[in-house]
Design a protein around this motif. Structure first.
Motif, short mmCIF file in Angstrom:
data_model
loop_
_atom_site.label_atom_id
_atom_site.label_comp_id
_atom_site.label_asym_id
_atom_site.label_seq_id
_atom_site.Cartn_x
_atom_site.Cartn_y
_atom_site.Cartn_z
N SER A 50 0.84 -1.21 0.00
CA SER A 50 0.00 0.00 0.00
C SER A 50 0.87 1.25 0.00
O SER A 50 0.52 2.25 -0.62
CB SER A 50 -0.94 0.01 1.21
OG SER A 50 -0.21 0.05 2.42
N HIS A 51 1.99 1.20 0.71
CA HIS A 51 2.95 2.31 0.76
C HIS A 51 4.17 1.81 1.52
O HIS A 51 4.21 0.65 1.94
CB HIS A 51 2.33 3.56 1.38
CG HIS A 51 1.88 3.45 2.81
ND1 HIS A 51 1.02 2.45 3.24
CD2 HIS A 51 2.18 4.18 3.93
CE1 HIS A 51 0.81 2.61 4.54
NE2 HIS A 51 1.50 3.64 4.99
N TYR A 52 5.14 2.70 1.71
CA TYR A 52 6.43 2.23 2.22
C TYR A 52 6.65 2.45 3.71
O TYR A 52 7.76 2.24 4.21
CB TYR A 52 7.58 2.86 1.42
CG TYR A 52 7.55 4.38 1.32
CD1 TYR A 52 7.90 5.17 2.41
CD2 TYR A 52 7.20 5.01 0.13
CE1 TYR A 52 7.88 6.55 2.33
CE2 TYR A 52 7.17 6.39 0.03
CZ TYR A 52 7.51 7.16 1.13
OH TYR A 52 7.48 8.52 1.04
N HIS A 53 5.65 2.87 4.45
CA HIS A 53 5.86 3.05 5.89
C HIS A 53 6.25 1.72 6.54
O HIS A 53 5.77 0.66 6.14
CB HIS A 53 4.60 3.62 6.56
CG HIS A 53 4.41 5.09 6.28
ND1 HIS A 53 3.24 5.76 6.53
CD2 HIS A 53 5.28 6.01 5.77
CE1 HIS A 53 3.39 7.04 6.20
NE2 HIS A 53 4.61 7.21 5.72
N GLY A 54 7.11 1.83 7.58
CA GLY A 54 7.70 0.64 8.18
C GLY A 54 6.70 -0.41 8.63
O GLY A 54 6.93 -1.61 8.47
N ASP A 68 -4.52 9.74 -0.51
CA ASP A 68 -3.55 10.69 0.03
C ASP A 68 -3.33 10.38 1.51
O ASP A 68 -4.28 10.38 2.30
CB ASP A 68 -4.07 12.12 -0.15
CG ASP A 68 -2.99 13.15 0.18
OD1 ASP A 68 -1.88 12.74 0.60
OD2 ASP A 68 -3.26 14.34 0.03
N HIS A 69 -2.07 10.09 1.87
CA HIS A 69 -1.71 9.73 3.26
C HIS A 69 -0.85 10.86 3.85
O HIS A 69 -0.12 10.67 4.80
CB HIS A 69 -0.96 8.38 3.19
CG HIS A 69 -0.65 7.73 4.49
ND1 HIS A 69 -1.35 7.96 5.65
CD2 HIS A 69 0.30 6.81 4.80
CE1 HIS A 69 -0.82 7.21 6.62
NE2 HIS A 69 0.18 6.52 6.13
N LEU A 70 -0.92 12.02 3.23
CA LEU A 70 -0.19 13.24 3.60
C LEU A 70 1.33 13.13 3.47
O LEU A 70 1.94 13.86 2.69
CB LEU A 70 -0.56 13.72 5.00
CG LEU A 70 -1.95 14.35 5.12
CD1 LEU A 70 -2.17 14.91 6.52
CD2 LEU A 70 -2.17 15.46 4.10
N THR A 112 -6.35 1.15 3.60
CA THR A 112 -5.53 1.36 4.79
C THR A 112 -4.82 2.70 4.67
O THR A 112 -4.68 3.25 3.57
CB THR A 112 -4.52 0.20 4.95
OG1 THR A 112 -3.92 0.27 6.26
CG2 THR A 112 -3.41 0.23 3.92
N ASP A 113 -4.41 3.25 5.78
CA ASP A 113 -3.52 4.42 5.84
C ASP A 113 -3.81 5.50 4.80
O ASP A 113 -3.08 5.69 3.84
CB ASP A 113 -2.07 3.95 5.69
CG ASP A 113 -1.59 3.29 6.97
OD1 ASP A 113 -2.29 2.36 7.43
OD2 ASP A 113 -0.54 3.67 7.50
N PHE A 114 -4.89 6.23 5.04
CA PHE A 114 -5.14 7.38 4.17
C PHE A 114 -5.77 8.51 4.99
O PHE A 114 -6.40 8.28 6.01
CB PHE A 114 -6.06 7.01 2.99
CG PHE A 114 -7.52 6.91 3.35
CD1 PHE A 114 -8.03 5.78 3.94
CD2 PHE A 114 -8.39 7.97 3.09
CE1 PHE A 114 -9.37 5.70 4.29
CE2 PHE A 114 -9.73 7.90 3.42
CZ PHE A 114 -10.23 6.75 4.02
ZN LIG Z 1 1.32 4.78 6.83
#
Ligand SMILES: [Zn+2]
Length: 261
Positions: free
Chosen positions: A75-79, A158-160, A176-178
């Motif tokens: 979904s994105h690269y956050h840990g 958009d997850h800022l 998730t995470d938005f």
């Molecule tokens: Zn995130």
């Protein structure tokens, strides 16, 4: 063979309890308050696609008896969504082929910089590439993609601090995470029955990084999902309390929850 989506983890970045046995406002006696880092399994015709491999990925595969992985969508690269990438190695060893991963350019580039050993051979081939990257661009977002025979529509959120990817599978979607959704992505969600959506902003007035429940309610007036499953739950979101607080049609997620496809 049953086809379903299973919530492998509905916790926020720290999980519940957080390291140090920190439960916050969550009742430790309520089993549904035990939340691993956010991930789902899409299972169809014996194909397993997971969205994200966070720090709890190994434990999730053990708990839910996941013995092969056919693809991963990041979904994105956050840990908390990628730190379990190393645990794709045993699946690679069993299948003897690199596991296809899908995401946008930013995420693939970020992951390949942080985990280069997963992306390329080293020590004269002693270590193999365990993932095979596939980059989604604007020509993919909003359009059905065939991933291992499963029709999946990715869309941008958009997850800022970065963009994230939501997915629609039939009449179920996972966001998730938005923090916010634009009109194009809202259009992708119209007509779904079930929306698994980030509500980690809880009852905050301001939206920062994660969506609030008030904003989820506003979005769902446009989307029209009959069932909204709030996920990415933090230590301040007790399962029972949240169940009582949420409006009709909304419910908190819990680990292991199955939604039939
Ligand atoms: Zn995130």
């Amino acid at each position: 063979m049953s086809n379903y989506i299973k919530i492998l983890g509905c916790g926020n970045s720290m999980g519940v309890p957080a390291a140090g046995n920190i439960w916050g406002q969550c009742n430790p006696k309520e089993p549904k308050n035990i939340r691993k880092r956010a991930s789902i399994l899409i299972k169809k015709d014996n194909k397993n696609i997971v969205i994200d491999t966070g720090a709890d990925f190994r434990a999730q595969t053990l708990e839910y008896n996941i013995n092969h992985i056919d693809a991963v969508i990041y979904s994105h690269y956050h840990g908390d969504h990628c730190h379990g990438i190393d645990d794709l190695r045993p699946f690679f060893r069993e299948s003897k082929k690199a596991i296809p991963i899908y995401s946008d350019l930013d995420t693939i580039e970020n992951l390949s910089e942080r985990f280069p050993y997963c992306f390329k051979e080293s020590l004269d081939g002693f270590y193999k590439a365990i993932v095979e990257p596939n980059i989604w661009t604007n020509k993919h977002f909003g359009y059905e993609q065939n991933i291992q025979g499963i029709s999946i529509t990715p869309f941008i959120q958009d997850h800022l601090s970065c963009k994230s990817i939501g997915v629609r599978v039939g009449d179920i979607a996972y966001s998730t995470d938005f923090a916010s959704l634009d009109e194009f992505s809202l259009n992708c969600l119209k007509g779904i029955n079930t929306w698994i959506a980030d509500g980690a902003g809880y009852w905050d007035d301001e939206i920062f990084v994660h969506c609030t429940i008030k904003q989820l309610i506003k979005y769902n007036e446009i989307i029209g999902a009959k069932r909204v499953i709030v996920t990415d739950l933090s230590t301040r979101m007790d399962y029972k309390k949240l169940t009582n607080e949420l409006p009709e049609g909304f419910e908190p997620a819990y680990d292991g929850l199955i939604i039939n496809l």
